[in-house]
Design a protein around this motif. Structure first.
Motif, PDB file in Angstrom:
ATOM      1  N   ASN A   4      10.643  11.230  -1.695  1.00  0.00           N
ATOM      2  CA  ASN A   4      11.423  11.123  -0.466  1.00  0.00           C
ATOM      3  C   ASN A   4      12.910  11.127  -0.843  1.00  0.00           C
ATOM      4  OD1 ASN A   4      12.977   9.731   1.615  1.00  0.00           O
ATOM      5  ND2 ASN A   4      11.013   9.346   2.608  1.00  0.00           N
ATOM      6  N   TYR A  46      14.829   7.941  -0.087  1.00  0.00           N
ATOM      7  CA  TYR A  46      14.555   6.822  -0.987  1.00  0.00           C
ATOM      8  C   TYR A  46      15.264   7.043  -2.322  1.00  0.00           C
ATOM      9  CZ  TYR A  46      10.824   5.857   2.402  1.00  0.00           C
ATOM     10  OH  TYR A  46      10.111   5.615   3.547  1.00  0.00           O
ATOM     11  N   GLU A  77       5.660  10.823   6.825  1.00  0.00           N
ATOM     12  CA  GLU A  77       6.485  11.050   5.642  1.00  0.00           C
ATOM     13  C   GLU A  77       7.778  10.237   5.671  1.00  0.00           C
ATOM     14  OE1 GLU A  77       5.708  13.323   3.039  1.00  0.00           O
ATOM     15  OE2 GLU A  77       3.746  13.465   3.978  1.00  0.00           O
ATOM     16  N   GLY A  78       7.677   9.004   6.114  1.00  0.00           N
ATOM     17  CA  GLY A  78       8.846   8.134   6.098  1.00  0.00           C
ATOM     18  C   GLY A  78       9.846   8.416   7.199  1.00  0.00           C
ATOM     19  N   ARG A  79       9.471   9.295   8.143  1.00  0.00           N
ATOM     20  CA  ARG A  79      10.355   9.548   9.270  1.00  0.00           C
ATOM     21  C   ARG A  79       9.633   9.134  10.534  1.00  0.00           C
ATOM     22  NH1 ARG A  79      11.403  15.600   7.314  1.00  0.00           N
ATOM     23  NH2 ARG A  79       9.163  15.468   7.530  1.00  0.00           N
ATOM     24  N   HIS A 129       9.600   2.472   0.204  1.00  0.00           N
ATOM     25  CA  HIS A 129       8.285   3.051   0.521  1.00  0.00           C
ATOM     26  C   HIS A 129       7.393   2.032   1.235  1.00  0.00           C
ATOM     27  CE1 HIS A 129       4.462   5.100   0.031  1.00  0.00           C
ATOM     28  NE2 HIS A 129       3.988   4.010  -0.541  1.00  0.00           N
ATOM     29  N   THR A 132       4.586  11.583  -1.436  1.00  0.00           N
ATOM     30  CA  THR A 132       5.571  12.595  -1.810  1.00  0.00           C
ATOM     31  C   THR A 132       6.923  11.953  -2.090  1.00  0.00           C
ATOM     32  OG1 THR A 132       6.042  12.927   0.523  1.00  0.00           O
ATOM     33  CG2 THR A 132       4.496  14.461  -0.496  1.00  0.00           C
TER      34      THR A 132
END
Ligand SMILES: [Zn+2]
Length: 384
Positions: free
Chosen positions: A21, A24, A373-375, A289, A19
């Motif tokens: 971000n 990013y 999700e990058g968290r 990512h 997804t």
């Protein structure tokens, strides 16, 4: 610069949940075109950077000092002999917060042939500088190595030396190798496509993973820049020694291929600087990512209400409750006091309440992380 062009291979990927971000995207938007162009002017000004010359030494020193000025402290001068001539790679390491011993390698060669090499490979060189500048104070879960290889033009000798002497001997754990070589486009042409390269050659065991990484790369390019993407196979640049060693590689290469590589006309005036800027933005999103960059500001707000873990102390039977992550993929890890991951589990689609059974760990205090999700969410837990 690549010497031969082989027929395009087509291949299909499975679809990968990935997804957009916003963090990013903000990092990509922070890329500064003036800074990139200033660095490229300096690079061109150093002249022809063939091994054994004062010109390449000056370029190395400039790269080294640039990283020091950004605040990096882990710089390694990797000396080797290329056809009997002394040469050196520059390796700059940024330590990851969750997986410090697993590396995302981003690399570009800085030596040139016959000309100043503004495109081949000043373009990749200044992209690494810009990404390193912006990521200095951004936490990433994985460690990053920014590598400027020498003697690429002599037959990939810098990267061959590095793989033999550093990667193999230390059994380095590499998540992905992201190679950038000649991405400056051609002045006066419409440059709006970047080629994303994947491993299509033997050994084949690592090829599927390269396909996945390259699909993720292409998705990031399309999320975080204005460029479109095409796929091609990886060849003729510094990822080759890595892929021959079984590592997972991906790479970027220009779609409109400059006719000036390895000539005295490989100059900024013959490039498309807006294209280079877009490639930089896409590369920024991609590196964020791959290394899983963490947005600390939104993290702290997100963290407060997003997760509860109970009971603690616990006998190993734990419940985690999360509303905000429902339906998302989550990686749950338990980390001991030395920072080592001692337990982990991936949940493809997390429920509001998940029951975990953590056995075989000695009693004590641990950090539990839930990554999605990058968290990343962190909680201290105590096992009895
Ligand atoms: Zn090159």
């Amino acid at each position: 610069m690549k010497l031969t062009l082989l027929p395009l291979l087509f291949f299909a990927f499975g679809s990968i949940a990935q997804t957009y971000n916003p963090f990013y995207a903000s990092l990509a938007d922070d890329c500064n075109q003036d800074t990139i162009n200033q660095n490229l002017n300096l690079f061109e000004g150093f002249g022809v950077k063939e091994i054994g010359t004062t010109e390449i030494d000056n370029t190395y020193n400039w790269l080294y000092n640039s990283y020091v000025s950004y605040g990096y402290t882990d710089l390694q001068e990797d000396q080797f002999f290329a056809t009997g001539i002394g040469a050196k790679n520059l390796i700059v390491t940024k330590t990851g917060t969750v997986y410090p011993n697993t590396y995302v390698i981003i690399d570009a060669h800085y030596d040139t042939s016959n000309g100043p090499g503004a495109n081949d490979n000043g373009s990749g060189t200044v992209i690494l500088l810009e990404l390193a500048r912006l990521l200095k104070d951004v936490q990433t879960e994985y460690s990053i190595k920014f590598i400027h290889f020498s003697a690429e033009e002599n037959g990939l000798l810098g990267s061959i030396n590095y793989v033999n002497d550093d990667v193999v001997s230390t059994n380095m754990d590499i998540k992905v190798v992201f190679n950038i070589d000649q991405v400056g486009g051609i002045a006066g042409m419409t440059n709006d496509i970047i080629v994303c390269e994947s491993d299509q050659s033997p050994p084949t065991a690592n090829n599927a993973a390269s396909d996945i990484a390259t699909t993720e790369l292409a998705n990031c390019i399309e999320f975080y820049s204005t460029l479109s993407t095409e796929f091609y196979f990886a060849y003729g640049s510094d990822y080759v020694p890595f892929m021959n060693n079984g590592e997972i590689v991906t790479g970027l290469y220009e779609k409109n291929e400059t006719p000036y590589a390895h000539t005295s006309n490989d100059l900024i005036v013959n490039m498309d600087l807006d294209y280079l800027y877009q490639v930089t933005k896409g590369a920024m999103g991609s590196l964020a990512h791959f290394a899983v960059a963490l947005d600390d500001v939104s993290l702290s707000e997100f963290d407060k209400s997003a997760l509860s873990i109970y009971p603690t102390p616990s006998d190993g039977n734990l419940t985690i409750e999360t509303q905000q992550l429902i339906g998302q993929k989550a990686i749950i890890s338990v980390i001991d006091v030395s920072g080592k991951i001692v337990w982990n589990q991936t949940i493809q689609s997390i429920a509001a309440k998940e029951h975990l059974q953590i056995n075989d760990l000695t009693a004590g205090s641990y950090l539990m992380t839930v990554e999605s999700e990058g968290r990343i969410l962190r909680r201290k837990i105590i096992l009895q």
